[in-house]
Every structure is written in C-alpha cells, then in structure tokens.
Design a protein around this motif. Structure first.
Motif, mmCIF file in Angstrom:
data_model
loop_
_atom_site.group_PDB
_atom_site.id
_atom_site.type_symbol
_atom_site.label_atom_id
_atom_site.label_comp_id
_atom_site.label_asym_id
_atom_site.label_seq_id
_atom_site.Cartn_x
_atom_site.Cartn_y
_atom_site.Cartn_z
ATOM 1 N N ALA A 35 -13.769 -18.846 25.199
ATOM 2 C CA ALA A 35 -14.357 -18.814 23.855
ATOM 3 C C ALA A 35 -14.390 -17.401 23.285
ATOM 4 O O ALA A 35 -14.057 -17.188 22.110
ATOM 5 N N MET A 36 -14.769 -16.425 24.100
ATOM 6 C CA MET A 36 -14.839 -15.045 23.608
ATOM 7 C C MET A 36 -13.465 -14.536 23.198
ATOM 8 O O MET A 36 -13.299 -13.892 22.153
ATOM 9 N N VAL A 37 -12.455 -14.839 24.008
ATOM 10 C CA VAL A 37 -11.102 -14.405 23.669
ATOM 11 C C VAL A 37 -10.596 -15.147 22.434
ATOM 12 O O VAL A 37 -9.951 -14.564 21.551
ATOM 13 N N LEU A 88 -9.128 -15.232 16.737
ATOM 14 C CA LEU A 88 -9.366 -15.852 15.440
ATOM 15 C C LEU A 88 -9.732 -14.797 14.400
ATOM 16 O O LEU A 88 -9.222 -14.805 13.268
ATOM 17 N N MET A 89 -10.607 -13.878 14.766
ATOM 18 C CA MET A 89 -11.040 -12.838 13.838
ATOM 19 C C MET A 89 -9.879 -11.914 13.480
ATOM 20 O O MET A 89 -9.729 -11.506 12.323
ATOM 21 N N THR A 90 -9.061 -11.597 14.457
ATOM 22 C CA THR A 90 -7.919 -10.718 14.194
ATOM 23 C C THR A 90 -6.935 -11.379 13.242
ATOM 24 O O THR A 90 -6.438 -10.753 12.306
ATOM 25 N N MET A 91 -6.648 -12.665 13.470
ATOM 26 C CA MET A 91 -5.720 -13.376 12.592
ATOM 27 C C MET A 91 -6.272 -13.520 11.184
ATOM 28 O O MET A 91 -5.527 -13.616 10.220
ATOM 29 N N ALA A 92 -7.615 -13.531 11.073
ATOM 30 C CA ALA A 92 -8.233 -13.647 9.752
ATOM 31 C C ALA A 92 -8.312 -12.302 9.041
ATOM 32 O O ALA A 92 -8.794 -12.236 7.915
ATOM 33 N N GLY A 93 -7.821 -11.236 9.668
ATOM 34 C CA GLY A 93 -7.790 -9.929 9.027
ATOM 35 C C GLY A 93 -8.871 -8.977 9.458
ATOM 36 O O GLY A 93 -8.859 -7.805 9.086
ATOM 37 N N ASP A 94 -9.826 -9.452 10.263
ATOM 38 C CA ASP A 94 -10.904 -8.584 10.726
ATOM 39 C C ASP A 94 -10.520 -8.038 12.097
ATOM 40 O O ASP A 94 -11.085 -8.387 13.124
ATOM 41 N N SER A 95 -9.519 -7.142 12.104
ATOM 42 C CA SER A 95 -8.965 -6.680 13.370
ATOM 43 C C SER A 95 -9.967 -5.857 14.169
ATOM 44 O O SER A 95 -9.955 -5.882 15.397
ATOM 45 N N ARG A 96 -10.843 -5.135 13.475
ATOM 46 C CA ARG A 96 -11.792 -4.287 14.199
ATOM 47 C C ARG A 96 -12.773 -5.124 15.011
ATOM 48 O O ARG A 96 -12.966 -4.899 16.211
ATOM 49 N N GLU A 97 -13.402 -6.110 14.362
ATOM 50 C CA GLU A 97 -14.357 -6.957 15.076
ATOM 51 C C GLU A 97 -13.665 -7.849 16.086
ATOM 52 O O GLU A 97 -14.191 -8.131 17.163
ATOM 53 N N ARG A 154 -13.020 -5.880 19.109
ATOM 54 C CA ARG A 154 -14.268 -5.651 19.843
ATOM 55 C C ARG A 154 -14.616 -6.876 20.700
ATOM 56 O O ARG A 154 -15.037 -6.745 21.853
ATOM 57 N N SER A 155 -14.437 -8.081 20.149
ATOM 58 C CA SER A 155 -14.721 -9.299 20.910
ATOM 59 C C SER A 155 -13.786 -9.410 22.112
ATOM 60 O O SER A 155 -14.215 -9.778 23.219
ATOM 61 N N LEU A 156 -12.511 -9.073 21.928
ATOM 62 C CA LEU A 156 -11.560 -9.125 23.037
ATOM 63 C C LEU A 156 -11.921 -8.107 24.113
ATOM 64 O O LEU A 156 -11.870 -8.401 25.319
ATOM 65 N N GLN A 157 -12.301 -6.906 23.683
ATOM 66 C CA GLN A 157 -12.670 -5.874 24.658
ATOM 67 C C GLN A 157 -13.948 -6.246 25.403
ATOM 68 O O GLN A 157 -14.076 -5.957 26.605
ATOM 69 N N LEU A 194 -4.516 -7.438 22.747
ATOM 70 C CA LEU A 194 -4.905 -6.073 22.393
ATOM 71 C C LEU A 194 -3.689 -5.150 22.401
ATOM 72 O O LEU A 194 -3.573 -4.252 21.554
ATOM 73 N N SER A 195 -2.787 -5.373 23.351
ATOM 74 C CA SER A 195 -1.577 -4.562 23.391
ATOM 75 C C SER A 195 -0.771 -4.714 22.109
ATOM 76 O O SER A 195 -0.295 -3.734 21.529
ATOM 77 N N LEU A 196 -0.629 -5.959 21.657
ATOM 78 C CA LEU A 196 0.084 -6.204 20.394
ATOM 79 C C LEU A 196 -0.641 -5.546 19.225
ATOM 80 O O LEU A 196 -0.028 -4.949 18.342
ATOM 81 N N GLU A 197 -1.966 -5.660 19.221
ATOM 82 C CA GLU A 197 -2.759 -5.085 18.133
ATOM 83 C C GLU A 197 -2.629 -3.557 18.127
ATOM 84 O O GLU A 197 -2.447 -2.945 17.073
ATOM 85 N N PHE A 198 -2.712 -2.938 19.292
ATOM 86 C CA PHE A 198 -2.571 -1.485 19.369
ATOM 87 C C PHE A 198 -1.176 -1.051 18.914
ATOM 88 O O PHE A 198 -1.027 -0.047 18.223
ATOM 89 N N GLN A 199 -0.179 -1.820 19.308
ATOM 90 C CA GLN A 199 1.181 -1.426 18.969
ATOM 91 C C GLN A 199 1.407 -1.444 17.463
ATOM 92 O O GLN A 199 2.015 -0.529 16.909
ATOM 93 N N ILE A 200 0.900 -2.454 16.827
ATOM 94 C CA ILE A 200 1.129 -2.551 15.387
ATOM 95 C C ILE A 200 0.364 -1.479 14.623
ATOM 96 O O ILE A 200 0.721 -1.109 13.515
ATOM 97 N N GLN A 201 -0.682 -0.937 15.237
ATOM 98 C CA GLN A 201 -1.428 0.167 14.631
ATOM 99 C C GLN A 201 -0.818 1.516 14.988
ATOM 100 O O GLN A 201 -1.330 2.560 14.588
ATOM 101 N N GLY A 202 0.293 1.492 15.728
ATOM 102 C CA GLY A 202 0.933 2.736 16.114
ATOM 103 C C GLY A 202 0.268 3.437 17.278
ATOM 104 O O GLY A 202 0.581 4.592 17.574
#
Length: 970
Positions: free
Chosen positions: A629-631, A636-645, A648-651, A676-684
């Motif tokens: 559920a946490m993951v 879900l939050m990342t796909m909705a555009g709230d990448s920061r929160e 945080r939930s994934l971490q 998270l790896s994908l998210e970090f990569q897209i943020q450079g």
C-alpha cells in the motif's frame, strides 16, 4: 539529448526585476538583450554634453523583458564610473498608479529621486522628501506643477547630473493622466537637457504616429523581439543552473514565444526536470501558476475580457467576425474591444492579404484556458505537448533510444507496468501458499470423523499422487470425489465437502488450469461464503481475493472491485489475523482496480483505508500488505504529478521494510527503489538513480527465490538502460550479458523472456555503436534459441530480433532480404501485436522509400496506419521519422496528409506533422502559433532530407519492459 551542467541558479523576479536586488545581481542575471542594452547606453552617452537630449521608448508585449532592461540600464548608470559622473537613474514604479497629471508626475519624480539618493546622500534625500511633503500640503496653492518641476530640476542642478527618468508603460501612464499631460512632458523633454526619458510601452500605440499627438517623433524606439533559441538557452541556464544542448530548448522557446517572463515561470517550476518531463507536466505548471493567469484576465474590464477569452478559446489567428461570434457580441463592439486589447499588448495582430487576424499575444494563455475547460479541449493541448516532447528528443537513432530510456518513467505504459507488477505480487506466491499438506491433513481429519474405509482408500490414492507430484492425477481424483456429493457420507455443505473443493482448486492451480481453479473456487463460495466456521472463513477470504485478482488479470476491474467489497464487508471488523490479512489484500486489489479505471481518488481512499486500519500492526502478513500500500500510494502520487510527496512515500516504505524478510516486502522495496531510480533519472539526478537501482538489485538478489528472479532481472536491465543513457555502452552490454548468464543457468522457461530481452538489448546497443556483426549475431541467437517457444512474450522478442535483422539488411541495401525477414516474422503468432505489426510495416515503408517508390511507400503506410495507436510514443516517433523520408523519396505530401488525417482520433496526435504537409503544398492554414512553429521545424527537416540522399532510418524497438520482461510499449 540535454547536457545537464549544474550551476547554482539565481532568484529571478517575474514582475519587478531589480526590486530589493543589488546591481551586481541584476548585472549577473542580465544574459540576453545585450544588443538593445548597448543601443540605449550609446544613446545615453550621446546625451552627455548635448544641449538637447535624445529619448528612447522600449516596445514589447508584457513579459518581453522591458522592466529587466530598464533595471539593467539603472545598474549600469550606478556602476559605470563615467556614466555615474554625469547621470543618475530615477526609476518610476510599474505603471505609477498615483500619477494623474503633470503635478503628480513631478511629485513622484521627487520621491523616486530621494529613494535613489538615500544610500549615499541621505541628508539630501530627506530634504527632497520634506520638499515633496510641503508641496503636497500646499496643493491648493497656484503653480503646484511648476513648483514640483522646478524642485526636480533644482535637485539635478545641485547634483550636477542629468536625471534619467525610467518610466514603465508610458501608453497607460499618459492615457490615465490629464489631457494636457503629454504635451507638458514633451515640452520639458525637448527644452530641458537635465532630463532624459527612457520609457516602455507594450505596443506601438497610435499616438506615436499621429502628427497631432504629443509623442509624435519624440522617442527613438527600441523593439524587443522574441528571444531566439540561443537566448532562451542562455536564460534557461541562468534561471535553472542547467545547460540544455541540442533541440531540448526548442519546445520551451515555442511554448513561451521567446517571452522571458514565461521562461522564468517555467524555469522556476522545472526543478531539474528534463525538457520532455517538463512539457508533459505542463498542466501541473498551469495549475501552480493559475493565480498569475487568472489575475491577468480578471484585471481586464468585462467586455474586453469577453473578447480576450474568445480569442484564447479560438487559439489561432482569427478574423474579427470569428472572435465576435465566439464572444456572442456584434462585430463593431468586438472590433472596439480588440483595439483596446491591442493597445494593452494583450492581443497581437497579423495580416493575411487584406485581412487582419487577431490572437492572444502572450503564449501559454490559450493553453491555460484550454486546460481549464472540458477534457476533450485539454486533450488538444496534451497532444501538442506530447508531439513536441517526442519530436525534439533528438532525430537520430541513438538520441531517440536514449531519450526514451531517460524518459521511461513518464511513459504511461511503463508506469502502468510497474504498478501492475506491484499489484500482482500475490501471484508470486500463488493462491495456495504451502497449503497442500494443511488441506490434505484437514481432509483426512474430516474423513476420519466419518470413518468410511472407501474414503480412506480414496484419500490414500490422493496422498500418493501428491507425494509423487502427480498433481493432475490428484486433481482428477479429488474432482471425482467432489462430484459424488453425498456418496462420501457427507452433505454437500459440510466441512468435508468444503475442504475437498479447496484441495481440488489447489491442484488445478498447481497444474496451471486457472479457469478450472476459478470455477471450483466459485462453487466453494456459493456454498460457504456465509460460513461461521473460522477455519473455512479464512479460505472464503482467500477465495474472494483470488477471484478479484483474476478479474484484474482478465481486464474486468469493476468485477474486481465488487468482489473486494464483498471481502471487506464480510471480514472488515474481524480481529482474526488471517482474516485481517485478507481484508488488507482486498483493499490493495481494490486500490489497483480503481487506478486502472482512472478513479485515482477512490484508489487513494482504498490504500489509505488499509493504512488507517493496519499501519500500527506488526503481524507479518499485514506488514507485507502495508508495504504494498505504501509503495502504491507513492507511485500513485508521482503519476498524479506530486513527485515530491510520492517520492517521500516510496522512501518511507524503503526505510520501514528494507530489512523485512517476507518475499512481498522484499518485492515491494525492490519496486519502490526501481521507481525512485526512474524518478531520479528523469530529474537528472544520475548518481542517485544508479544508487537506487543498485540497492534494488542487492535487495531482490538477497533472497534466492524463484519468485523474485523476474523483478531482479528487470532491475538489472534497468541498470543497463541507465548505463546506455550515460553513454557507457561497454558497461551496458556487460550488464545485459550478466542477465543472460545468470538466468540462463536456471534453465527456467519462465525466465526465457528475460534472457531473450537482455540479448536484444545487447544487440540494440551494438547496433547503435555501428557494430552490426555483433548485433546480428545476438539477434540470430534469440531466433535460434527461442523460435520454438509457445510463450507469447518470448515470441515477441523473436519477432523483434527478426525486425532488427531486417533493418540491418535494409541499411546494407538489400530490401528484398529485409522484406523476406518481415514475411517470416509475420508467420509467428505473436506478431499480431499492433506495435509489432506497425514496425514490420515500417520496414516495408522505409524499403520502398529507399528505392524511391513513393507511391508504394504511401500505400504501405496506409496499411500500417490501420494499427497505429495514437497513445503509443513509439509509433508517434516512428511516424515523425518516416514521413520526412517519404517526402524526400518523392511521396505526395497531399497523399500523406490524407492518410494521416483519415482517422480523427489518430490525426489529433499528429497535428503539427499534418500541418507541415499541408503547408508544404502551399495551403493557407490558421493554426495556433505553437503548432505553426513546430510544423515549420518539420518542414525544415523535410527540406533537409530532400536535399540529401535518403538515409536509412532505424526503427527503435520498445525499450520498456515490465518486471516480468513483457514489453509494455503497448
């Protein structure tokens, strides 16, 4: 691709450059408009000893950089010792709302002069403030204007410097003042060498050309054109600290129209996201800055606002009558309002023959308006943004591949593949988990209560079959026993009958007869769903959740939700650990089902319900569901555009469950780290991306589990993709080879698709390195090893290998061999996947184009277009590469436009390309400025290809794969 060069960004002001900033900050932030700055400084230097000064008017729409240019001039006047010796800046605040006539103008000049003198000549500044206060107190006295003007000139005389008045928005400034203000200002500027004016205006207003108006031929005009791509790149680097190379800056240039203010807004929103990610998050940007757009619209009078919104809604250059019709007002009134809006700089005008066409001047306003309206209108914007994001990712094969790897997280299919893998974690352990002995023991216990020898004999045969792993035989024996109903000496609704059904379902699962297992579980539920026996209740929960998960796999999320609701309703208040675990699993399945149908609020509610109920629990089974559920919430939050929160939930999930022993916990942590790896990569954030994927590999590999091998293989290939994006081809090939070596050793059919996928990825990297022999050798290995496979996903890899060979043959000039390979590939059942069908046809299209057979290539494209999916990034990229080649091969742009426009839904995803084809043959199009600019870039690409021999393009096979190795580009 963008080369990211990190530098600490400055804090840029969108509306009041220079306010509370040092001269050094202003000078450092001023990276464009140097030509215009030099023009103004040259003008000022020419005024140093002139008996009559020259004045300048800076023209440009809002946000074009007028205020920044004035702030930079002021900084130069303070810091250049030669200029500072004879000139002093006096900056009027934006629009100076308190100026109503010439008297208030000179009173404001005293105030601004005092503010300028405050840091260095505080006593004189206080004197000027006192003078101003005395003049205001005596406002009833005669000659207030003359006395205020005289005070300013006297101050200039005492300072022995000429005052450079920096006046914002002169057109509104003078329009709001008393009727003779303009003439009085003109008289001063022409007769008084101690006063120099540098003013701004949003447009070349009519009074400048009117010989009877006060400002006629008074000013030298300096027009601020839109920033060029290079200027946008320089400003972007200074705003964000990132240097974008290649074509990555082009979509930003187009969307902002070269408007520095809009570029600052986007840059401050970017947060180190890549250009493509930023484009795809444009809707979030608009929402984040909705107050800016709203306030600009609401500041307009009602009638003007009505016309402005009509022009925004049309989102293309339009005639007055069209705007009037959209605004539902008469043409004359609309024309008057358009004139006023033009004077405000809110509307731009262009000429088409004898017609004047009007459109919103500031880019992003129409896009903002469309995104705020109904979904289908917002879809037009999203299609344009997506098209740009793909087009400007790079034109070569390597650039396209790398761009798709870097942006993998933003591809909906890849994200959905990862989310689906997480939701299907229970299948990793099977429906029945190590329960064969338990169920058989219960079956024996119930039979012993009855005490029939014949039943004992039947159970002995079942036990013997299970002991020798003759699961099919055991399933048939149990099925026969269940069909005899009461012949066993027990009623159909007895515990013995219940356990018998469960044993049969378990056996059916073990031999892969899923449909028969589902049928048996349904029979069990029909009889025992309302049972009050604790032992059977546990299996009721299991059956309900298992059926819900089967509904999800079958593509029926509504049925899954209904089944999950049954489980939660039955056992939601239970305190029994086993039942609580099934409730948690039902809520996870329900959350995933809601996300599939796009109801993200309901999905979040289901996950939150689970966490609220069980977050504090330490029960192992519940811990595993909490991890899921946490993951899921983080994804879900990342796909909705709230990448920061979301991150945080994934971490948090990783931190909580990193050492948890359960397989589902390990899987969830691995999935979170990959995301998270994908998210970090897209943020450079490349080092963090590598660290996350390395941790995923270590965590998933720590347990020698058959069930964890698929996600481990995916994580290793994910690292290979990262290495490709880093341009470390040798390391990437080595990583893919390690996947092949590690999972071939298991000799497991379920890992064949991962091994085949890794071999293909190696081949692709070799192909990108122009190591064609190595690439072909690997493709041959895939074909030889796996051609006989009956697994659909493995067959798709075989087709991809044949495609790669066909491309190689086409590149070497053997179109016939390429066509033969395509024919061979089409005989494989899995080739009917739309993406593979499309790519096979694409080889034929390119083969005909290379031969110069334009008409045959168009016909092949028509056949391929039948399976074109406008949602597929891969297919859109392929069209972007194919069409210019076809035009270069002599294909008719009219015929191509007809093919691409034959289906409205598909055409929407290719709007700029179709516009380019129509413009190519001289059609007159009225399309949004953004679409026209993209279309012109496409036309340049077409012209460039037509001027050179047709080069062989390379279709890039799907680079996305699910954690089980299944291609997810579709």
């Amino acid at each position: 691709m963008a080369e990211l060069v990190r530098r600490p960004p400055d804090v840029f002001r969108k509306h009041h450059p220079g306010l509370l900033q040092s001269d050094e900050q202003v000078i450092r932030q001023f990276v464009v408009r140097r030509r215009e700055l030099n023009t103004l400084l040259e003008l000022l230097r020419g005024n140093a000893d002139a008996p009559s000064c020259q004045h300048a008017l800076i023209l440009g729409p809002r946000g074009r950089g007028k205020s920044m240019l004035l702030a930079r001039v002021a900084a130069e006047l303070r810091t250049d010792s030669t200029l500072a010796s004879w000139a002093l800046p006096v900056s009027f605040v934006d629009e100076s709302a308190g100026v109503f006539d010439a008297a208030s103008f000179w009173l404001d000049a005293l105030l601004h002069l005092a503010r300028e003198l405050e840091p260095h000549e505080s006593e004189f500044a206080r004197e000027l403030r006192a003078t101003r206060s005395d003049l205001i107190l005596g406002w009833r006295a005669d000659a207030l204007e003359a006395r205020a003007r005289a005070a300013v000139l006297e101050a200039a005389e005492r300072l022995d410097r000429r005052l450079v008045l920096l006046i914002e928005n002169l057109h509104e400034f003078s329009g709001n003042a008393a009727g003779d203000f303009g003439w009085k200002l003109r008289e001063t500027l022409q007769s008084e060498p101690r006063i120099i004016a540098l003013a701004t205006a949003t447009t070349h207003f009519e009074a400048l050309d009117d010989a009877t108006a006060p400002f006629f031929e008074l000013f030298r005009t300096v027009s601020l054109d839109p920033l060029t791509a290079e200027e946008c790149r320089l400003l972007w680097e200074r705003i964000t600290g990132e240097s974008l190379s290649g074509s990555d800056i082009r979509p930003i240039e187009i969307l902002t129209g070269g408007n520095p203010r809009l570029l600052v807004i986007i840059g401050r929103f970017a947060e180190h996201a890549s250009a493509r990610s930023l484009m795809e998050r444009l809707a979030v940007l608009m929402d984040d800055h909705s107050e800016y757009f709203r306030s600009r619209i609401e500041a307009l009078p009602v009638s003007e606002r009505r016309v402005f919104l009509a022009a925004a809604d049309l989102w293309r250059p339009s005639e007055v009558r069209e705007i009037a019709a959209r605004a539902m007002m008469d043409v004359r009134s609309a024309s008057v309002m358009l004139g006023r809006l033009r004077n405000r700089g809110a509307i731009a005008v262009e000429t088409e023959g004898k017609k004047q066409l009007y459109s919103v001047a500031e880019r992003l306003f129409s896009i903002y308006y469309k995104l705020q309206r109904e979904q289908n209108e917002a879809g037009v914007v999203h299609n344009l943004i997506r098209y740009m994001a793909l087009l400007y990712s790079g034109s070569g094969s390597r650039e396209r591949f790398t761009a798709l790897v870097v942006e993998a997280r933003t591809a909906p299919a890849v994200r959905e593949g990862l989310a689906r893998a997480l939701a299907e974690q229970p299948d990793l352990a099977g429906v029945f988990r190590d329960q064969d002995r338990e169920l058989l023991q219960h079956l024996r216990s119930r039979a012993q209560e009855i005490g029939e020898s014949r039943l004992d004999q039947q159970l002995a045969r079942i036990a013997a079959a299970l002991a020798t792993r003759d699961i099919a035989g055991a399933a048939d024996l149990v099925g026969e026993m269940n069909r005899r109903d009461g012949a066993l000496g027990s009623a159909p609704d007895s515990s013995l009958s219940a356990v018998g059904l469960l044993v049969e379902a378990m056996c059916r699962e073990l031999i892969g007869e899923t449909d028969r297992m589902v049928g048996t579980l349904n029979t069990f539920l029909d009889r025992f769903e309302r049972t009050e026996k604790p032992f059977l209740q546990r299996y009721v929960g299991m059956a309900l959740v298992s059926l819900a998960e089967r509904h999800l796999k079958a593509g029926d999320p509504d049925a899954a939700i209904a089944t999950c609701d049954r489980a939660v309703k039955l056992f939601g208040e239970s305190r029994t650990p086993a039942l609580r675990a099934w409730v948690a699993r039902a809520l996870n399945a329900s959350g995933f089902a809601y996300s599939i149908i796009g109801n993200h609020n309901a999905a979040r509610t289901a996950y939150d319900d689970l966490l609220t109920r069980f977050a504090a629990s330490r029960e192992m089974d519940l811990q595993e569901e909490i991890a899921v559920a946490m993951v899921s919430v983080g994804m879900l939050m990342t796909m909705a555009g709230d990448s920061r929160e979301g991150a945080r939930s994934l971490q948090d999930a990783v931190a909580r469950f990193r050492d948890a022993p359960g397989e589902k916990c390990v899987f969830s942590v691995g999935m979170a780290l990959m995301w998270l790896s994908l998210e970090f990569q897209i943020q450079g954030r490349t080092p963090e991306a590598f660290d996350a994927v390395d941790r995923a590999i270590a965590r998933l590999g720590a347990l020698d589990s058959r069930r964890l091998r698929p996600p481990l293989a995916f994580a290793m290939m994910r690292k290979g993709d990262l290495l490709v994006a880093k341009a470390d081809a040798d390391a990437a090939i080595k990583m893919y080879a390690e996947v092949v070596e590690r999972f071939t050793a298991h000799d497991s059919a379920e890992m064949d698709e991962h091994v085949a996928d890794a071999l293909l990825r190696q081949a692709l990297v070799h192909e990108l390195q122009d190591e064609r022999e190595a690439a072909e050798r690997l493709c041959d290995e895939v074909i030889e090893r796996f051609r006989g496979s009956t697994v659909t996903t493995v067959q798709r890899h075989v087709v991809n290998a044949m495609l790669s060979k066909a491309r190689q043959r086409l590149a070497s000039g053997s179109a016939e061999e390429a066509f033969a390979l395509c024919d061979d590939a089409e005989r494989i059942p899995a080739a009917d996947l739309p993406l593979l069908t499309w790519m096979l046809q694409g080889v034929r299209v390119r083969g005909y184009a290379k031969r110069g057979l334009g008409d045959r290539a168009v016909e092949a494209l028509r056949r391929a277009y039948e399976v074109f999916d406008p949602r597929s990034d891969m297919m859109v990229c392929e069209v972007q590469g194919l069409v210019p080649d076809l035009v270069a091969a002599g294909a008719s742009p009219v015929a191509l436009a007809k093919v691409l426009g034959s289906n409205r839904a598909k055409a929407h995803s290719l709007g700029p390309l179709i516009a380019a084809l129509r413009l190519q043959v001289g059609e007159s199009l009225r399309v949004p400025a953004e679409v026209r600019e993209v279309a012109n870039d496409v036309r340049e690409l077409m012209s460039g290809k037509a001027a050179t021999p047709v080069r062989q393009g390379r279709s890039v096979p799907p680079v996305g794969a699910s954690p089980t190795g299944t291609q997810v580009a579709e």
